[in-house]
Design a protein around this motif. Sequence first.
Motif, PDB file in Angstrom:
ATOM      1  N   ALA A   1       0.833  -1.287   0.211  1.00 14.57           N
ATOM      2  CA  ALA A   1      -0.119  -0.150  -0.022  1.00 14.57           C
ATOM      3  C   ALA A   1       0.788   1.318   0.078  1.00 14.57           C
ATOM      4  CB  ALA A   1      -0.890  -0.193   1.303  1.00 14.57           C
ATOM      5  N   ARG A   2       2.021   0.928   0.126  1.00 15.29           N
ATOM      6  CA  ARG A   2       2.938   2.375   0.456  1.00 15.29           C
ATOM      7  C   ARG A   2       3.744   2.757  -0.857  1.00 15.29           C
ATOM      8  NH1 ARG A   2       0.421   2.833   4.080  1.00 15.29           N
ATOM      9  NH2 ARG A   2      -0.075   4.757   3.053  1.00 15.29           N
ATOM     10  N   ILE A   3       3.711   1.689  -1.932  1.00 14.24           N
ATOM     11  CA  ILE A   3       4.576   1.556  -3.108  1.00 14.24           C
ATOM     12  C   ILE A   3       4.032   2.832  -4.255  1.00 14.24           C
ATOM     13  CG2 ILE A   3       5.608   0.367  -4.950  1.00 14.24           C
ATOM     14  CD1 ILE A   3       6.772  -0.288  -2.450  1.00 14.24           C
ATOM     15  N   VAL A   4       4.852   3.505  -4.705  1.00  6.79           N
ATOM     16  CA  VAL A   4       4.759   4.579  -5.921  1.00  6.79           C
ATOM     17  C   VAL A   4       5.902   4.086  -6.894  1.00  6.79           C
ATOM     18  CG1 VAL A   4       3.909   6.229  -4.359  1.00  6.79           C
ATOM     19  CG2 VAL A   4       6.265   6.430  -4.997  1.00  6.79           C
ATOM     20  N   PRO A   5       5.546   4.303  -8.075  1.00  5.64           N
ATOM     21  CA  PRO A   5       6.389   3.846  -9.061  1.00  5.64           C
ATOM     22  C   PRO A   5       7.804   4.426  -8.969  1.00  5.64           C
ATOM     23  CG  PRO A   5       4.182   4.729  -9.870  1.00  5.64           C
ATOM     24  CD  PRO A   5       4.168   5.003  -8.858  1.00  5.64           C
ATOM     25  N   GLY A   6       8.711   3.699  -9.292  1.00  4.87           N
ATOM     26  CA  GLY A   6      10.060   3.987  -9.193  1.00  4.87           C
ATOM     27  C   GLY A   6      10.737   3.491 -10.550  1.00  4.87           C
ATOM     28  N   TRP A   7      12.106   3.258 -10.709  1.00  3.51           N
ATOM     29  CA  TRP A   7      12.846   3.256 -11.867  1.00  3.51           C
ATOM     30  C   TRP A   7      14.097   2.377 -11.457  1.00  3.51           C
ATOM     31  CZ3 TRP A   7      11.199   3.534 -16.471  1.00  3.51           C
ATOM     32  CH2 TRP A   7      12.145   3.380 -17.589  1.00  3.51           C
ATOM     33  N   ASN A   8      14.274   1.675 -12.399  1.00  4.65           N
ATOM     34  CA  ASN A   8      15.589   0.623 -12.540  1.00  4.65           C
ATOM     35  C   ASN A   8      16.719   1.225 -13.266  1.00  4.65           C
ATOM     36  OD1 ASN A   8      17.658  -1.443 -13.043  1.00  4.65           O
ATOM     37  ND2 ASN A   8      16.078  -3.108 -13.035  1.00  4.65           N
ATOM     38  N   THR A   9      17.683   1.943 -12.823  1.00  2.00           N
ATOM     39  CA  THR A   9      18.651   2.718 -13.427  1.00  2.00           C
ATOM     40  C   THR A   9      19.895   1.675 -13.691  1.00  2.00           C
ATOM     41  OG1 THR A   9      19.983   3.399 -11.301  1.00  2.00           O
ATOM     42  CG2 THR A   9      18.124   5.063 -12.085  1.00  2.00           C
ATOM     43  N   TYR A  10      19.880   0.655 -13.131  1.00  2.00           N
ATOM     44  CA  TYR A  10      20.928  -0.306 -13.676  1.00  2.00           C
ATOM     45  C   TYR A  10      20.636  -0.987 -14.972  1.00  2.00           C
ATOM     46  CZ  TYR A  10      24.746  -4.032 -13.122  1.00  2.00           C
ATOM     47  OH  TYR A  10      25.652  -4.555 -13.396  1.00  2.00           O
ATOM     48  N   ASP A  11      19.289  -1.165 -15.183  1.00  2.00           N
ATOM     49  CA  ASP A  11      18.761  -1.713 -16.492  1.00  2.00           C
ATOM     50  C   ASP A  11      17.961  -1.002 -17.268  1.00  2.00           C
ATOM     51  OD1 ASP A  11      20.017  -4.565 -15.989  1.00  2.00           O
ATOM     52  OD2 ASP A  11      17.986  -4.925 -15.081  1.00  2.00           O
ATOM     53  N   ASN A  12      17.932   0.293 -16.690  1.00  3.94           N
ATOM     54  CA  ASN A  12      17.124   1.440 -17.380  1.00  3.94           C
ATOM     55  C   ASN A  12      15.730   0.980 -17.875  1.00  3.94           C
ATOM     56  OD1 ASN A  12      17.082   4.064 -18.167  1.00  3.94           O
ATOM     57  ND2 ASN A  12      17.696   3.545 -20.529  1.00  3.94           N
ATOM     58  N   ASN A  13      15.125   0.371 -16.810  1.00  9.85           N
ATOM     59  CA  ASN A  13      13.508   0.153 -17.159  1.00  9.85           C
ATOM     60  C   ASN A  13      12.730   0.288 -15.952  1.00  9.85           C
ATOM     61  OD1 ASN A  13      13.915  -2.284 -15.580  1.00  9.85           O
ATOM     62  ND2 ASN A  13      14.623  -3.289 -17.384  1.00  9.85           N
ATOM     63  N   SER A  14      11.490   0.076 -15.826  1.00  9.35           N
ATOM     64  CA  SER A  14      10.505   0.206 -14.758  1.00  9.35           C
ATOM     65  C   SER A  14      10.462  -1.119 -13.921  1.00  9.35           C
ATOM     66  CB  SER A  14       9.280   0.535 -15.293  1.00  9.35           C
ATOM     67  OG  SER A  14       8.733  -0.483 -16.011  1.00  9.35           O
ATOM     68  N   ASN A  15      11.429  -2.026 -14.088  1.00  6.39           N
ATOM     69  CA  ASN A  15      11.415  -3.292 -13.282  1.00  6.39           C
ATOM     70  C   ASN A  15      12.028  -3.102 -11.851  1.00  6.39           C
ATOM     71  OD1 ASN A  15      11.203  -5.737 -12.149  1.00  6.39           O
ATOM     72  ND2 ASN A  15      12.563  -6.916 -13.690  1.00  6.39           N
ATOM     73  N   THR A  16      11.457  -2.698 -10.730  1.00  7.51           N
ATOM     74  CA  THR A  16      11.962  -2.615  -9.484  1.00  7.51           C
ATOM     75  C   THR A  16      11.870  -3.713  -8.600  1.00  7.51           C
ATOM     76  OG1 THR A  16       9.960  -1.186  -8.748  1.00  7.51           O
ATOM     77  CG2 THR A  16      11.776  -0.027 -10.097  1.00  7.51           C
ATOM     78  N   SER A  17      11.478  -4.666  -9.093  1.00  8.06           N
ATOM     79  CA  SER A  17      11.339  -5.875  -8.289  1.00  8.06           C
ATOM     80  C   SER A  17      12.545  -6.440  -7.398  1.00  8.06           C
ATOM     81  CB  SER A  17      10.759  -7.362  -9.048  1.00  8.06           C
ATOM     82  OG  SER A  17      11.671  -7.299  -9.782  1.00  8.06           O
ATOM     83  N   ASP A  18      12.599  -6.623  -6.196  1.00  8.74           N
ATOM     84  CA  ASP A  18      13.907  -7.127  -5.338  1.00  8.74           C
ATOM     85  C   ASP A  18      14.571  -8.304  -5.772  1.00  8.74           C
ATOM     86  OD1 ASP A  18      15.811  -6.914  -3.575  1.00  8.74           O
ATOM     87  OD2 ASP A  18      14.451  -6.825  -1.851  1.00  8.74           O
TER      88      ASP A  18
END
Length: 575
Positions: A153-170
Amino acid sequence: MKIHTTASYLSLALAAAASPVLAQDVEPEQFASGRILVSPRPGLPEAAFKKLLKDHGGNAARKLNGLNVYVVEMPHGREKALKQAMKRNPHVKFAELDGVLQMQQTPSDPYYANEWHQAKIGAPSAWDIATGSGVTIAILDTGVDATHPDLAARIVPGWNTYDNNSNTSDVYGHGTKVAGAAAAAGNNAVGVAGTAWNAKIMPMRISDTNGYITYYSMVANAITWAADRGARVANISYGVQHVASVQSAAQYMRNKGGVVVTAGGNNGALDSNAGTPTMLTVAATDGNDVRASWSTYGAPIDLSAPGVGIWTTVKGGGYGAVNGTSFASPVTAGVVALMLSANPALKAEQIDSILLSTADDLGTAGRDTYYGAGRVNAYRAVLAAKSAVTSDTQAPTVAIASPGSSVKGIANINVSATDNLSVSRVELYVGGALLASDTTAPYSFAWDTSTRADGATTLVAKAYDSSGNVGTHSLNVTVANTAGSADTTPPVVSISNPASGATVSGNVAVSVTASDNVALSNVSLYIDGVLKASGNGAVSYNWNSRKEKSGSHTVQAVARDSAGNTSSKSVQVWK
């Protein structure tokens, strides 16, 4: 990606200094192959910068988001040579290897049934005032498990700067633990409560797929990306305080009203380096308010926070106790979020001041090497933040320190600026037109004087603080680019040590100073005709005279200006 390694390990954690300074040239243990990071002086024409890189075998591949920092590519194996060439160039503000960073986690041991640390820092009393609502914390880490029941419930969109995409899964699990320590949902009858349990979490994956390493460029990009999208707090559980590009990014966030919090390190050793005021650096304490044995200590540490047995969220939906400055840092970031929730108008420098002044003093009275200003106290910090007056009417003080009265070619302009709180940026105007802006001290610019006709021109420097107050200073200079007005005055150079005729032994500190009426290009130091050191102004060299033969030796300094005029100074010494 191929990674280089160096022979020695240098500590990655530096702390806040009394005044803004560029990062020290701390060479990373590992760095990216085929690229470095370079920041030209603001105002240097892009064509001139690219030509400079091309002359040295480099290519400006791309620019970091929001920063005057370029990712420069070159052939494999040329990274250190190109970095040194750029650092020696007077039109470059800084150059550094794109180093590797490793997370500051200590392996978890026992699990605990409750969050002792929240009561220790006075969080329950702070929650009566604020719970983090309206504040977003960027978690720069291995990603975050967005399906965790205490985080979803706390998550807002972020970014993956390592792969330069929107996949921010751990990809590793570390980021989920860090996120929970900062802002796991509270008062929901589930699991644990983060320090700022009503704040939003912006996951920023900066690590590789193994979750262990990241690069300077990816950290800097993540900070500016998050700042541009409303994050007021960024937590980085990696040692980044020594990195010039990350310092620039942290200042970018501060200029937008945010704060970057970082882990102090887990090597258990003394860190004797200087630091930066652009980030807050946190050491770890245990349940008895004693520094954890593995927590880095020394002047770099700003303050401390609980970092032993921190009960938090675990990837996959579970919970566990973890150790490390990796978790002392997000606990502190959570306190910052509480402060901003109580008073959204707080400025970055006020957050720094309040956090340090309200901390519980531990160890030696006053600031010390183990705890910094003390262990963070959430209640006192939030109480002070709520009542803080955020108006500021005092303008910064600014002065153009150089060049001299006559300029030609590409002239370097150096500006000094100070403020009662902090300087957010310095702008340089040439003949009434904005040339460029610089956000990190030392403030410096590169001006292509050929864009102005020969004759008198006025330079104006404007320094701004975060409240919009502005201080100004002007300097009249003469542009002299034509042959008839050529600079024919050579530089002035001197050798202050050793003295002529001196007898030397052991290590000799050779000191050279030089100045010019327009602009110095290079100063070189020779001993018996062999080049030993060079620079753009003062040059210092530690000469091991033990290796020299008995008899006379010549120490010579040669200075060259931008017009090609040269002068030299020599002293004869004896061994």
